[in-house]
Scaffold this active site. Sequence first.
Site, PDB file in Angstrom:
ATOM      1  N   GLU A  25       5.318  -4.915 -11.365  1.00 45.00           N
ATOM      2  CA  GLU A  25       4.049  -5.351 -10.787  1.00 45.00           C
ATOM      3  C   GLU A  25       2.899  -4.873 -11.660  1.00 45.00           C
ATOM      4  OE1 GLU A  25       3.532  -4.107  -6.715  1.00 45.00           O
ATOM      5  OE2 GLU A  25       1.497  -4.924  -6.586  1.00 45.00           O
ATOM      6  N   ASN A  70       1.785  -6.315  -3.860  1.00 44.11           N
ATOM      7  CA  ASN A  70       0.449  -6.515  -3.292  1.00 44.11           C
ATOM      8  C   ASN A  70      -0.503  -7.167  -4.300  1.00 44.11           C
ATOM      9  OD1 ASN A  70       1.510  -5.175  -1.083  1.00 44.11           O
ATOM     10  ND2 ASN A  70       0.633  -3.200  -1.644  1.00 44.11           N
ATOM     11  N   GLU A 171       4.618  -9.634   1.450  1.00 43.10           N
ATOM     12  CA  GLU A 171       4.217  -8.823   2.617  1.00 43.10           C
ATOM     13  C   GLU A 171       2.982  -9.393   3.313  1.00 43.10           C
ATOM     14  OE1 GLU A 171       4.094  -4.632   1.457  1.00 43.10           O
ATOM     15  OE2 GLU A 171       6.259  -4.609   1.144  1.00 43.10           O
ATOM     16  N   TYR A 237      11.758   1.018   1.839  1.00 43.09           N
ATOM     17  CA  TYR A 237      11.539   2.262   1.100  1.00 43.09           C
ATOM     18  C   TYR A 237      11.935   3.398   2.023  1.00 43.09           C
ATOM     19  CZ  TYR A 237       8.815  -0.523  -2.207  1.00 43.09           C
ATOM     20  OH  TYR A 237       8.417  -1.456  -3.135  1.00 43.09           O
ATOM     21  N   GLU A 283      12.399  -5.793  -2.586  1.00 39.71           N
ATOM     22  CA  GLU A 283      11.854  -4.471  -2.943  1.00 39.71           C
ATOM     23  C   GLU A 283      12.689  -3.428  -2.214  1.00 39.71           C
ATOM     24  OE1 GLU A 283       7.623  -3.738  -2.570  1.00 39.71           O
ATOM     25  OE2 GLU A 283       7.153  -5.803  -3.174  1.00 39.71           O
TER      26      GLU A 283
HETATM   27  O1  AHR Z   1       6.167  -1.497  -4.793  1.00 41.26           O
HETATM   28  C1  AHR Z   1       4.947  -1.015  -4.336  1.00 41.26           C
HETATM   29  C2  AHR Z   1       4.357  -1.849  -3.225  1.00 41.26           C
HETATM   30  O2  AHR Z   1       5.122  -1.706  -2.077  1.00 41.26           O
HETATM   31  C3  AHR Z   1       4.331  -3.341  -3.448  1.00 41.26           C
HETATM   32  O3  AHR Z   1       3.214  -3.758  -4.159  1.00 41.26           O
HETATM   33  C4  AHR Z   1       4.279  -3.881  -2.066  1.00 41.26           C
HETATM   34  O4  AHR Z   1       4.859  -5.160  -1.957  1.00 41.26           O
HETATM   35  C5  AHR Z   1       4.965  -2.839  -1.237  1.00 41.26           C
HETATM   36  O5  AHR Z   1       4.205  -2.505  -0.141  1.00 41.26           O
END
Ligand code: AHR
Length: 493
Positions: A25, A70, A171, A237, A283
């Site tokens: 990104e 993002n 997202e 995450y 992700e």
């Molecule tokens: O990977 C970091 C961020 O985590 C990304 O930009 C977003 O999609 C997610 O919230």
Amino acid sequence: MTRIAVDPARCVGTLDRNVFGGFVEHLGRCIYGGLYDEGSPLADERGFRRDVLGLLRELRMGVLRWPGGNFVSNYHWADGIGPKDARPARPELAWGAVESNRFGTDEFLAYCAELGTDPYICLNMGTGTLEEALAWVEYCNGAAATAWARRRRENGREEPYRVRYWGLGNEMYGDWQVGALSAEEYVREATRWARAIKMLDPDAVLVSCGMNGWNDWDRVVIDGLAPLVDLHSLHIYTGSDDYWTNVLQPHQAERAIRCARALIERVAYVKRLARSPRIAYDEWNVWFRTDDGKLEERYNFSDALAVATYLNIFVRNCAWVRMANLAQMVNAIAPVVTTSAAAVTQPIYYPVLLHARAALENAVDVHVDGPTVSPLESGHHSRWPHRVGDLGPFGLVDAAATASADRRRVAVTLVNRSPDHPETAEIVLRDLAFDGAAEVRGLTAERDPGAREIADVQGVHLAEGAEKPNGPVLTLTLPPQSFTVVEAAATGL
Ligand code: AHR
Ligand code: AHR
């Protein structure tokens, strides 16, 4: 002792190499000063850092997602094509930076070609329009003499790039997303986009924007878009300073996959769909220490065990998980980090490397019988609200296995989560015997840090050797806190 029964005849899914995918990104130093560094003596004439490229190439990524995240929700792709000095700089809203646009579509697609990786482009559904999205697809894939395809040729690329994977926003449910939408608004908008993109490019593989797999957002989006898309995306995450929370939280992905699958199967049945989407975990990673605009997380070995476990989970569930993208690849929450003088690996690099190297065509059934762990409630000390206690007890050893289509080769990946005890692992092949010695690679925390190239970046210890099986049985000692990969030939009994 843990007994691991592997049944190569019992295929649980063909493994798509896209499960070993990545994500980069425009965030912090992921692109600029990371994989792309114009003027650096370490970069080639295009600005691609050779050292970074070399480390990423080793990971054999099936697919690479870009440009966000993002970031994409305020990205106008046409700013990033043509002569570099004429490209406009723009305010970057997601991470509070300035986007120079010197790395754009042609640079990204050249980078993917250099890696031998399929590109996956996420579309801007925040400030972007459908017209702009269609122009992007036309620029990349148009074969006729149309205006945007002509622009591509003028910029030096005659042949269409044939980009297959397109994400319908990132997202879009979150207030941190520029132009966030309600689930119903998203379904209405994404329906228009999906239909139009497939009209322009029937080969496009479309990915709907999901959430975590169990949220109402996923339910509404899957109900609305399942007839139109090929993949439904999930993000996860996890991570904690608490060891057990850190190494067990990835099991939340198993809940997510089950929930998303049930939602998809329901709509497929009710709407009598001939084809229904599968899951793109586009992700995933350990991430809990950093929350600035750079996310330069420093990883330790327990994070590597979590990453190894995530990949075991994706392999076991590969009939449904057809793509998974480690977020991210360089500097920002990444396995590879750079300074102006060097690129080095963090501990999470190695489970990805060993998994991607060992994996064979089919995931096969694996049954683990041994000591278990039952955390009272995992998740109390985490930044993330993932409670996995109800999913336990978990095996002390987590395992996945793959086999070649002809069943002459098998690969087994084993995570021993015991903090302080070695564990004896007995791998037993069903209806087959091992043929010759097995190659065994064992990853543990760094023993002797020595001189570090980048002061706070930890290393790992990799032991490589061969072990002699006894017929269908291979007995190994798994060190405490270790990831072990076994690769072997198999033959009929
Ligand atoms: O990977 C970091 C961020 O985590 C990304 O930009 C977003 O999609 C997610 O919230
Ligand atoms: O303290 C628990 C874990 O043990 C840490 O997260 C890791 O660094 C160590 O191996």
